[in-house]
Enzyme design. Structure first.
Site, PDB file in Angstrom:
ATOM      1  N   THR A 196      -0.155   4.192  11.863  1.00 29.58           N
ATOM      2  CA  THR A 196      -0.013   4.114  13.054  1.00 29.58           C
ATOM      3  C   THR A 196       1.181   3.745  13.571  1.00 29.58           C
ATOM      4  O   THR A 196       1.649   3.874  14.631  1.00 29.58           O
ATOM      5  CB  THR A 196      -1.110   3.051  13.600  1.00 29.58           C
TER       6      THR A 196
ATOM      7  N   TYR B 129     -12.384   6.136  18.710  1.00 27.44           N
ATOM      8  CA  TYR B 129     -12.689   6.674  20.128  1.00 27.44           C
ATOM      9  C   TYR B 129     -14.199   7.132  20.177  1.00 27.44           C
ATOM     10  O   TYR B 129     -15.120   6.937  21.101  1.00 27.44           O
ATOM     11  CB  TYR B 129     -11.860   7.638  20.696  1.00 27.44           C
TER      12      TYR B 129
ATOM     13  N   TYR C 163      -9.244   3.065   5.691  1.00 29.98           N
ATOM     14  CA  TYR C 163      -8.621   2.377   6.800  1.00 29.98           C
ATOM     15  C   TYR C 163      -9.484   1.935   7.785  1.00 29.98           C
ATOM     16  O   TYR C 163     -10.085   2.625   8.720  1.00 29.98           O
ATOM     17  CB  TYR C 163      -7.418   3.059   7.178  1.00 29.98           C
TER      18      TYR C 163
ATOM     19  N   ARG D  95      -8.316  -0.832  16.857  1.00 24.93           N
ATOM     20  CA  ARG D  95      -7.937   0.345  17.372  1.00 24.93           C
ATOM     21  C   ARG D  95      -9.010   1.231  17.361  1.00 24.93           C
ATOM     22  O   ARG D  95      -8.820   2.505  18.224  1.00 24.93           O
ATOM     23  CB  ARG D  95      -6.430   0.830  16.543  1.00 24.93           C
TER      24      ARG D  95
ATOM     25  N   LYS E 210      -7.766  -0.453   3.438  1.00 24.55           N
ATOM     26  CA  LYS E 210      -6.760  -1.217   4.145  1.00 24.55           C
ATOM     27  C   LYS E 210      -7.832  -1.855   4.876  1.00 24.55           C
ATOM     28  O   LYS E 210      -8.242  -1.192   5.975  1.00 24.55           O
ATOM     29  CB  LYS E 210      -5.566  -0.349   4.548  1.00 24.55           C
TER      30      LYS E 210
ATOM     31  N   ILE F 240      -0.763  -3.597   3.271  1.00 24.42           N
ATOM     32  CA  ILE F 240       0.043  -2.530   3.941  1.00 24.42           C
ATOM     33  C   ILE F 240       0.450  -3.092   5.041  1.00 24.42           C
ATOM     34  O   ILE F 240      -0.445  -3.449   6.120  1.00 24.42           O
ATOM     35  CB  ILE F 240      -0.925  -1.163   3.961  1.00 24.42           C
TER      36      ILE F 240
END
Length: 292
Positions: A46, A109, A135, A140, A164, A206
């Protein structure tokens, strides 16, 4: 997977003032973070503004990082999305010979159920020729991958080697650490709670701040892994204000301002992102100057 113990950094994509990819600046940043002591590099996450890069630019970023790295550190490639068949197609068609793992974000989304998340990663795991790091970033994606779903995926697919975890929830992270299969890596995706996660049994991070201040941040993580708690927290508190600042007006606008202060790249970001305001820029430049 010893390769992913410690600090990985989610590399930015530096742009010139005309918004084109700045290959020279990217090469400088790769050298800077390697010399700063990080353990691995994450490509096209990202933080790389991957959503604003076209196919040609993505390939340019990948080839630039592979060349600059020169085989020194393990590379992780971001391969994820909210169209499962498209992700699977990329996994089947891409050459992964320079990469040690992929980092694959939970679908954003669409807001899938936990069963939908499981089925997505089942398809990803079965299609991937290299290890997979999940992840989870609910801020997000608008959906949280629950620890029970993560454990189900981890137990069913041996090439899923870690997660992550960026929910910003230390209790959720501890549940993952408590219940994970042997060897499964719980990697912080949140710079501010990296040290508590490491001390609770996490594998590292990370990081975003770790590419701005790689020497201090990667040393903090190593000290945490060595259980040198007081020394590690000294570095955590040294950097804590900068972690707040780089995310205050969005990522990667904050960390790119740090790179400008360090003389490594311009601070250019692509719309819909915009640069940090003058007040924050000034505070970031002051912090960077004091630390260096």
């Amino acid at each position: 997977m010893q390769s992913f113990i410690g600090t990985g950094v989610a590399l930015v994509t530096p742009f010139k003032k005309d918004f084109s990819v700045d290959v020279e600046a990217l090469t400088r940043i790769v050298n800077y973070v390697i010399e700063g002591g990080v353990e691995y590099l994450v490509v096209l996450g990202t933080t790389a503004e991957t959503a604003t890069l076209n196919k040609t630019e993505k390939e340019l970023v990948i080839s630039t990082i592979i060349k600059a790295n020169g085989g020194r550190l393990p590379l992780v490639l971001g391969v994820g999305g909210n169209n499962t068949s498209e992700v699977v197609e990329e996994l089947k068609s891409r050459d992964f010979s320079h990469f040690s793992a992929i980092l694959s974000v939970s679908p954003y989304y669409n807001k899938p159920t936990q069963e939908g998340i499981y089925q997505h990663f089942k398809a990803v795991a079965e299609a991937s020729s290299i290890p997979v790091i999940l992840y989870n970033v609910p801020g997000r994606t608008a959906s949280n991958m629950l620890p029970s779903t993560v454990m189900r995926i981890a137990k069913d697919f041996k090439n899923v080697i870690g997660i992550k975890e960026a929910a910003g929830d230390i209790v959720q992270a501890m549940k993952l650490i408590q219940n994970k299969p042997e060897g499964f890596l719980v990697i912080s995706g949140d710079d501010m709670i990296t040290l508590p996660m490491v001390l609770a049994g996490g594998a590292g991070v990370i990081s975003v701040i770790g590419e701005g201040f790689p020497k201090e941040f990667s040393q903090m993580v190593r000290l945490g892994l060595q259980r040198k708690v007081d020394e590690a927290y000294k570095l955590h508190y040294l950097l804590a204000d900068s972690i707040d600042m780089i995310f205050e007006q969005g990522n990667p606008a904050g960390i790119k301002e740090v790179f400008k202060a360090l003389g490594l790249s311009e601070n250019t970001v692509r719309l819909p992102l915009v640069n940090v305001n003058e007040d924050l820029a000034s505070r970031l430049h002051n912090f960077t100057r004091k630390l260096s």
